[in-house]
Design a protein around this motif. Structure first.
Motif, mmCIF file in Angstrom:
data_model
loop_
_atom_site.group_PDB
_atom_site.id
_atom_site.type_symbol
_atom_site.label_atom_id
_atom_site.label_comp_id
_atom_site.label_asym_id
_atom_site.label_seq_id
_atom_site.Cartn_x
_atom_site.Cartn_y
_atom_site.Cartn_z
ATOM 1 N N ASP A 161 37.688 40.079 34.566
ATOM 2 C CA ASP A 161 36.711 39.506 33.624
ATOM 3 C C ASP A 161 37.281 39.327 32.219
ATOM 4 O O ASP A 161 36.808 38.494 31.444
ATOM 5 C CB ASP A 161 35.476 40.412 33.536
ATOM 6 C CG ASP A 161 34.415 40.046 34.569
ATOM 7 O OD1 ASP A 161 34.604 39.044 35.281
ATOM 8 O OD2 ASP A 161 33.400 40.754 34.658
ATOM 9 N N ALA A 162 38.297 40.121 31.881
ATOM 10 C CA ALA A 162 38.773 40.203 30.495
ATOM 11 C C ALA A 162 39.243 38.888 29.879
ATOM 12 O O ALA A 162 38.966 38.623 28.702
ATOM 13 C CB ALA A 162 39.885 41.250 30.400
ATOM 14 N N PRO A 163 39.970 37.995 30.602
ATOM 15 C CA PRO A 163 40.520 36.806 29.922
ATOM 16 C C PRO A 163 39.498 35.750 29.561
ATOM 17 O O PRO A 163 39.832 34.783 28.872
ATOM 18 C CB PRO A 163 41.521 36.239 30.927
ATOM 19 C CG PRO A 163 41.380 36.992 32.178
ATOM 20 C CD PRO A 163 40.407 38.090 31.982
ATOM 21 N N LEU A 164 38.265 35.905 30.004
ATOM 22 C CA LEU A 164 37.257 34.871 29.743
ATOM 23 C C LEU A 164 36.714 34.972 28.326
ATOM 24 O O LEU A 164 36.216 36.004 27.903
ATOM 25 C CB LEU A 164 36.095 35.001 30.736
ATOM 26 C CG LEU A 164 34.973 33.974 30.525
ATOM 27 C CD1 LEU A 164 35.422 32.598 30.953
ATOM 28 C CD2 LEU A 164 33.728 34.377 31.277
ATOM 29 N N SER A 165 36.821 33.892 27.578
ATOM 30 C CA SER A 165 36.245 33.823 26.243
ATOM 31 C C SER A 165 34.858 33.223 26.328
ATOM 32 O O SER A 165 34.636 32.225 27.019
ATOM 33 C CB SER A 165 37.115 32.968 25.324
ATOM 34 O OG SER A 165 36.441 32.697 24.119
ATOM 35 N N ARG A 166 33.914 33.836 25.638
ATOM 36 C CA ARG A 166 32.546 33.285 25.649
ATOM 37 C C ARG A 166 32.428 32.048 24.750
ATOM 38 O O ARG A 166 31.376 31.441 24.679
ATOM 39 C CB ARG A 166 31.538 34.357 25.222
ATOM 40 C CG ARG A 166 31.288 35.386 26.317
ATOM 41 C CD ARG A 166 29.988 36.113 26.094
ATOM 42 N NE ARG A 166 29.681 37.013 27.194
ATOM 43 C CZ ARG A 166 29.077 36.659 28.305
ATOM 44 N NH1 ARG A 166 28.734 35.402 28.495
ATOM 45 N NH2 ARG A 166 28.820 37.546 29.250
#
Length: 387
Positions: A161-166
């Motif tokens: 989940d970490a690499p996803l930028s909102r």
């Protein structure tokens, strides 16, 4: 985001395309089954957050000043209780003490902790990831392999989940509209990322295999650098897949390292020696106290000698206890992972962050609890009980 289905598919692909020494087929199934668990209702991890921001008489004060004022309130309350016992609650001095403490407490606003769900996106949640990875290793070393895989699956979830930028902005291949990464577009993004995965997964996996063969994955300390948030869907997938592979390899490296007889023997020796030092030092400290008390009673004419001898014993014992505790704390994370100690180091479940001069204490409230090497039982406290 990615969806639960995509979490499982990515994990299954990585597990099925590589050889694993300590993760057999049955254990792989458990990882795949539980990798999306942190997104399920009632299975979320939470954090208890305390922002140490005190306000006194309408002005913000430092945590140190706040503690001083709070201690003053407590001292006034104790003085009031003593006054009431001696003179009664109607005595003028008692009433003054009560009024003073109430006035100070009224103008002092102390923050209270609150709970929230842990962060999944915009960079790695290092507290949740570290907790689950370390406890996956610990459970495996204690022989609870199925529980180890459930912990490892949750560590992989946070990595993926970490690499996803909102702040992600992209053009949907489904609707051909430009959409933003907000909750309203959650389903749209899941479909878009899943579509890229279906069309390009073999390409992703080949690139990861080529890259991973050129580096020593066991020596990668800071995995958070691998999953810095990005705004490109293809990069998100590539980072998530590579980090998944790295974490699985690191898990195998940890198990291999801790399983070496000479390494475990060295850890056990350090633990046993630390307990011996502590117990001997505790006995020395106790002997020093006895010397100060008994020799002066039995042979008061050698008071000077007995005093110095007792003081030396007390100092030596105290230094020994501090030294033994330092030796244990310096190796506590290794002793905990190996299953020798049950008490984890504090940094595994809590941390303090400083944002704009404000101290924020975060305590992890994990869904899955650590594996125990034995059934907990009540026992008297001992200064040399490190477990």
């Amino acid at each position: 985001m990615p969806s639960g289905k995509l979490h499982r598919e990515m994990t299954e692909e990585i597990l099925s395309r590589c050889r694993w020494r300590f993760i057999d087929e049955e254990l792989r199934k458990i990882i795949v089954e539980h990798v999306a668990e942190p997104d399920e209702q009632d299975k979320n991890d939470k954090e208890k957050v305390l922002k140490e921001k005190c306000v006194y008489e309408g002005k913000e004060i430092t945590p140190e000043e706040c503690r001083e004022i709070w201690q003053k309130i407590k001292e006034l309350e104790r003085s009031y209780d003593t006054c009431v016992k001696e003179y009664g609650s109607d005595h003028i001095e008692c009433l003054k003490l009560k009024k003073e403490s109430e006035i100070i407490e009224k103008v002092l606003k102390i923050p209270t902790p609150y709970e929230k769900f842990v962060k999944h996106h915009e960079g790695l949640n290092d507290l949740a990831y570290r907790y689950y990875f370390v406890n996956a290793v610990r459970c495996y070393m204690l022989g609870f392999k199925e529980e180890a895989m459930k912990h490892l699956a949750r560590a992989l979830h946070y990595i993926q989940d970490a690499p996803l930028s909102r702040q992600l902005i992209m053009k949907s291949s489904i609707t051909e509209e430009v959409v933003k990464s907000e909750e309203d577009y959650h389903n749209e993004f899941e479909k878009e990322i899943s579509k890229i995965w279906r069309n390009s997964k073999n390409e992703f996996l080949m690139r990861i295999k080529a890259e991973s063969s050129n580096s020593n994955l066991c020596e990668i300390d800071n995995v958070s650098e691998l999953v810095q948030p990005v705004d490109n869907p293809s990069e998100i997938l590539e980072k998530a897949l590579y980090a998944t592979y790295v974490v699985l390899k690191k898990f195998e490296c940890e198990i291999e390292r801790l399983s070496k007889p000479e390494f475990m023997e060295g850890l056990r020796k350090k633990y046993v020696n630390s307990k011996k030092i502590c117990r001997f030092s505790f006995a020395t400290l106790f002997a020093g106290i006895l010397v100060l008390v008994l020799l002066q009673m039995i042979a008061p004419h050698i008071t000077e000698f007995s005093t110095w001898f007792g003081v030396i014993l007390i100092i030596s014992g105290s230094i020994g206890i501090v030294l033994s505790n330092w030796l244990i704390e310096s190796e506590r994370i290794e002793l905990y992972k190996a299953g020798i100690l049950d008490k984890p180091p504090k940094f595994l479940t809590s941390k303090v962050e400083y944002r704009q001069g404000e101290a924020i204490t975060i305590e992890l409230l994990p869904y899955r609890l650590p594996c125990k090497k034995h059934i907990a039982r009540e026992r008297p406290f001992h200064v040399c009980d490190f477990s």
